[in-house]
Design a protein around this motif. Structure first.
Motif, PDB file in Angstrom:
ATOM      1  N   ARG A   1       6.836  -2.674  -5.344  1.00 23.84           N
ATOM      2  CA  ARG A   1       7.820  -1.722  -5.835  1.00 23.84           C
ATOM      3  C   ARG A   1       7.974  -1.895  -7.453  1.00 23.84           C
ATOM      4  O   ARG A   1       8.482  -3.009  -7.801  1.00 23.84           O
ATOM      5  CB  ARG A   1       9.233  -1.439  -5.245  1.00 23.84           C
ATOM      6  N   ALA A   2       6.836  -1.198  -7.856  1.00 19.65           N
ATOM      7  CA  ALA A   2       6.403  -1.101  -9.499  1.00 19.65           C
ATOM      8  C   ALA A   2       5.676  -0.363 -10.351  1.00 19.65           C
ATOM      9  O   ALA A   2       5.068   0.827  -9.400  1.00 19.65           O
ATOM     10  CB  ALA A   2       5.400  -2.227  -9.791  1.00 19.65           C
ATOM     11  N   ASP A   3       5.730  -0.025 -11.518  1.00 24.53           N
ATOM     12  CA  ASP A   3       5.280   1.002 -11.744  1.00 24.53           C
ATOM     13  C   ASP A   3       3.436   0.980 -11.835  1.00 24.53           C
ATOM     14  O   ASP A   3       3.330  -0.319 -11.962  1.00 24.53           O
ATOM     15  CB  ASP A   3       5.966   0.831 -13.181  1.00 24.53           C
ATOM     16  N   TYR A   4       2.915   1.934 -12.362  1.00 28.03           N
ATOM     17  CA  TYR A   4       1.487   2.173 -11.666  1.00 28.03           C
ATOM     18  C   TYR A   4       0.491   0.818 -12.713  1.00 28.03           C
ATOM     19  O   TYR A   4       0.302   1.096 -12.728  1.00 28.03           O
ATOM     20  CB  TYR A   4       1.073   3.938 -11.942  1.00 28.03           C
ATOM     21  N   LEU A   5       2.035   1.033 -13.866  1.00 22.29           N
ATOM     22  CA  LEU A   5       1.078   0.158 -15.003  1.00 22.29           C
ATOM     23  C   LEU A   5       1.461  -1.312 -15.597  1.00 22.29           C
ATOM     24  O   LEU A   5       1.427  -1.987 -16.742  1.00 22.29           O
ATOM     25  CB  LEU A   5       0.929   0.540 -16.778  1.00 22.29           C
TER      26      LEU A   5
ATOM     27  N   GLU B   1      -3.209   8.653  -3.858  1.00 23.46           N
ATOM     28  CA  GLU B   1      -2.518  10.019  -3.019  1.00 23.46           C
ATOM     29  C   GLU B   1      -1.739  11.241  -4.324  1.00 23.46           C
ATOM     30  O   GLU B   1      -1.074  12.122  -3.478  1.00 23.46           O
ATOM     31  CB  GLU B   1      -1.321   9.963  -2.085  1.00 23.46           C
ATOM     32  N   PHE B   2      -2.161  10.750  -6.004  1.00 21.27           N
ATOM     33  CA  PHE B   2      -1.629  12.180  -6.254  1.00 21.27           C
ATOM     34  C   PHE B   2      -2.495  11.737  -7.637  1.00 21.27           C
ATOM     35  O   PHE B   2      -3.139  10.494  -8.361  1.00 21.27           O
ATOM     36  CB  PHE B   2      -0.331  12.387  -6.433  1.00 21.27           C
ATOM     37  N   GLU B   3      -2.368  12.949  -8.230  1.00 23.59           N
ATOM     38  CA  GLU B   3      -3.598  12.734  -9.202  1.00 23.59           C
ATOM     39  C   GLU B   3      -3.137  12.718 -11.060  1.00 23.59           C
ATOM     40  O   GLU B   3      -3.927  12.441 -11.444  1.00 23.59           O
ATOM     41  CB  GLU B   3      -3.958  14.669 -10.032  1.00 23.59           C
ATOM     42  N   ASN B   4      -1.248  12.084 -10.807  1.00 26.17           N
ATOM     43  CA  ASN B   4      -0.939  11.573 -11.706  1.00 26.17           C
ATOM     44  C   ASN B   4      -0.918  10.285 -12.043  1.00 26.17           C
ATOM     45  O   ASN B   4      -0.130   9.618 -12.967  1.00 26.17           O
ATOM     46  CB  ASN B   4       0.032  12.526 -12.337  1.00 26.17           C
ATOM     47  N   VAL B   5      -1.529   9.677 -11.312  1.00 27.73           N
ATOM     48  CA  VAL B   5      -1.320   7.880 -11.398  1.00 27.73           C
ATOM     49  C   VAL B   5      -2.088   7.548 -12.647  1.00 27.73           C
ATOM     50  O   VAL B   5      -3.516   8.401 -13.492  1.00 27.73           O
ATOM     51  CB  VAL B   5      -2.729   7.430 -10.326  1.00 27.73           C
ATOM     52  N   PRO B   6      -1.433   7.235 -13.762  1.00 25.46           N
ATOM     53  CA  PRO B   6      -2.822   6.755 -15.016  1.00 25.46           C
ATOM     54  C   PRO B   6      -3.297   6.193 -14.785  1.00 25.46           C
ATOM     55  O   PRO B   6      -4.233   5.700 -14.472  1.00 25.46           O
ATOM     56  CB  PRO B   6      -1.186   5.710 -15.574  1.00 25.46           C
ATOM     57  N   ALA B   7      -4.630   7.115 -15.448  1.00 30.23           N
ATOM     58  CA  ALA B   7      -6.432   6.468 -15.206  1.00 30.23           C
ATOM     59  C   ALA B   7      -6.093   5.105 -16.056  1.00 30.23           C
ATOM     60  O   ALA B   7      -6.966   4.492 -15.619  1.00 30.23           O
ATOM     61  CB  ALA B   7      -6.622   7.582 -16.301  1.00 30.23           C
TER      62      ALA B   7
ATOM     63  N   VAL C   1     -10.414  11.054 -12.675  1.00 30.56           N
ATOM     64  CA  VAL C   1      -9.087  11.644 -12.767  1.00 30.56           C
ATOM     65  C   VAL C   1      -8.808  12.143 -13.851  1.00 30.56           C
ATOM     66  O   VAL C   1      -7.869  12.283 -13.824  1.00 30.56           O
ATOM     67  CB  VAL C   1      -8.338  10.879 -11.981  1.00 30.56           C
ATOM     68  N   ALA C   2      -9.205  11.782 -15.308  1.00 32.50           N
ATOM     69  CA  ALA C   2      -8.311  11.759 -16.153  1.00 32.50           C
ATOM     70  C   ALA C   2      -8.350  13.147 -16.714  1.00 32.50           C
ATOM     71  O   ALA C   2      -8.129  14.117 -17.526  1.00 32.50           O
ATOM     72  CB  ALA C   2      -8.969  10.791 -16.990  1.00 32.50           C
TER      73      ALA C   2
ATOM     74  N   ARG D   1       0.289  18.668 -18.203  1.00 34.12           N
ATOM     75  CA  ARG D   1       0.716  17.645 -17.151  1.00 34.12           C
ATOM     76  C   ARG D   1       1.362  17.628 -16.860  1.00 34.12           C
ATOM     77  O   ARG D   1       2.302  18.191 -16.982  1.00 34.12           O
ATOM     78  CB  ARG D   1       0.300  16.385 -18.094  1.00 34.12           C
ATOM     79  N   PHE D   2       1.601  17.207 -14.954  1.00 34.32           N
ATOM     80  CA  PHE D   2       2.532  17.492 -14.233  1.00 34.32           C
ATOM     81  C   PHE D   2       3.101  18.336 -13.507  1.00 34.32           C
ATOM     82  O   PHE D   2       4.513  17.758 -13.483  1.00 34.32           O
ATOM     83  CB  PHE D   2       3.766  16.110 -14.889  1.00 34.32           C
TER      84      PHE D   2
END
Length: 376
Positions: free
Chosen positions: A52-56, A74-80, A99-100, A148-149
């Motif tokens: 459990r943590a932020d993607y960055l 599993e989704f496109e808005n994971v930070p590049a 992805v970006a 975005r999003f």
């Protein structure tokens, strides 16, 4: 590089697509760690580990990279930048560069247009200054979409005429947008493919998609269209994957116009809702294929075993209490998939069911019966 069963795989994102990837990986003998900031999630609830943590969060990314032989999304808005960071430590697919591009509607449209792919007539609006420029009246009526999003109809507003544009741009928070012309559509389809590091590409049967309020409602497989249209769509999707240098499972959505012209609508760098039928109707599902490509395994057969109609189940169905699931289970060739979400909300995807029969007509008829009995 081959990743053998028994290894730990990483998944960025805890939604239902991550859940179905996790279950496919576990069936094949792999273990999965899910990184997702939510306290609990559909994927995190079934995976061996949930970070459990932020993607960055670099500490969490370091742990994921150190313990997982391969990592996907599993989704496109994971930070590049998170994917770039992980790629220094583990096998990552798809790559950050791919992805970006597709996680931003503006970049996506620029990529498609610059590579000669057919797209909907559109204009890019970054700020108020762009509104002062003359917007082509031929783009109206249109749809204004944030760059975005935006998903499932969110972050989109219909615009009837150019005079309405400033108000709607304000309603979207003055965020960068793409204005797309509304076109007379004959149908919508999607091409789901898998491409590996050796440029081997396999396609899933092309579904015909029906939407309600911007949310996918039903996918019909195979699409009720001439072969030359679906074959052309597959060829375009293949070239999109190659030009993106995309590794993994990719979905390219298309508009089919009344004159049979096809235009690229959107690209999703992951398995797609319209491909959920593959869980039950194909020899290999899109999620197993995602595992196979990530791990360097041969592609599985995507042969369609039976005609199928997949229908999304939204949270609206719970408005009058718990749904009568027996109305699905009483049909011997219908499969129910619920995503393990704790709270039903209006417009939220809670699950889907797939009717499998020998003909599309029969599957559509049975689907309609189920819908009527469930009252949605």
């Amino acid at each position: 590089m081959l990743i053998k069963p028994g290894a730990m795989l990483g998944m960025l994102g805890g939604g239902q697509l991550g859940r179905m990837f996790t279950m496919a990986a576990q069936q094949m003998g792999y273990r999965v760690t899910v990184l997702d900031p939510a306290e609990e999630s559909p994927a995190g609830n079934v995976a061996e580990r949930h970070l459990r943590a932020d993607y960055l969060d670099h500490q969490a990314l370091d742990e994921l990279g150190a313990t997982c032989a391969g990592i996907t999304i599993e989704f496109e808005n994971v930070p590049a930048p998170a994917l770039n960071y992980l790629a220094q430590r583990s096998i990552v697919s798809p790559a950050a560069e791919s992805v970006a591009i597709v996680q931003n509607r503006i970049f996506e449209k620029q990529f498609l247009a610059s590579n000669g792919f057919p797209v909907v007539p559109h204009a890019v609006i970054h700020d108020k200054a762009d509104l002062a420029q003359k917007i082509d009246a031929a783009l109206f009526p249109g749809i204004l979409k944030i760059s975005r999003f935006g998903y499932d109809g969110k972050g989109q507003i219909s615009v009837r005429k150019v005079e309405d544009l400033p108000e709607h741009f304000a309603n979207l928070g003055y965020k960068s947008c793409v204005l797309e012309k509304r076109l007379p559509l004959a149908s919508e389809i999607s091409v789901i493919l898998a491409r590996d590091r050796d440029n081997q590409i396999t396609f899933f049967p092309v579904p015909e998609n029906q939407h309600i309020n911007g949310i996918l409602d039903t996918s019909i497989v195979p699409a009720r269209l001439p072969d030359q249209i679906t074959e052309k769509a597959c060829e375009i999707a293949k070239q999109v994957a190659v030009q993106l240098n995309y590794i993994g499972v990719l979905c390219v959505e298309f508009f089919v116009l009344e004159d049979e012209q096809i235009l690229v609508n959107e690209i999703a760098p992951r398995p797609h809702n319209s491909g959920h039928y593959s869980l039950d109707a194909c020899v290999t599902s899109q999620f197993e294929q995602q595992v196979r490509v990530l791990c360097g395994l041969p592609h599985g057969s995507t042969k369609l075993v039976q005609a199928a109609v997949m229908t999304n189940i939204l949270g609206n169905l719970w408005e009058s209490g718990d749904p009568a699931w027996d109305q699905i289970f009483c049909h011997a060739q219908t499969k129910l998939h619920l995503y393990g979400k704790r709270k039903a909300k209006i417009g939220r995807k809670m699950g889907h069911f797939t009717v499998l029969t020998d003909s599309i007509e029969e599957a559509l008829s049975q689907t309609q019966t189920i819908r009527q009995n469930l009252q949605f």
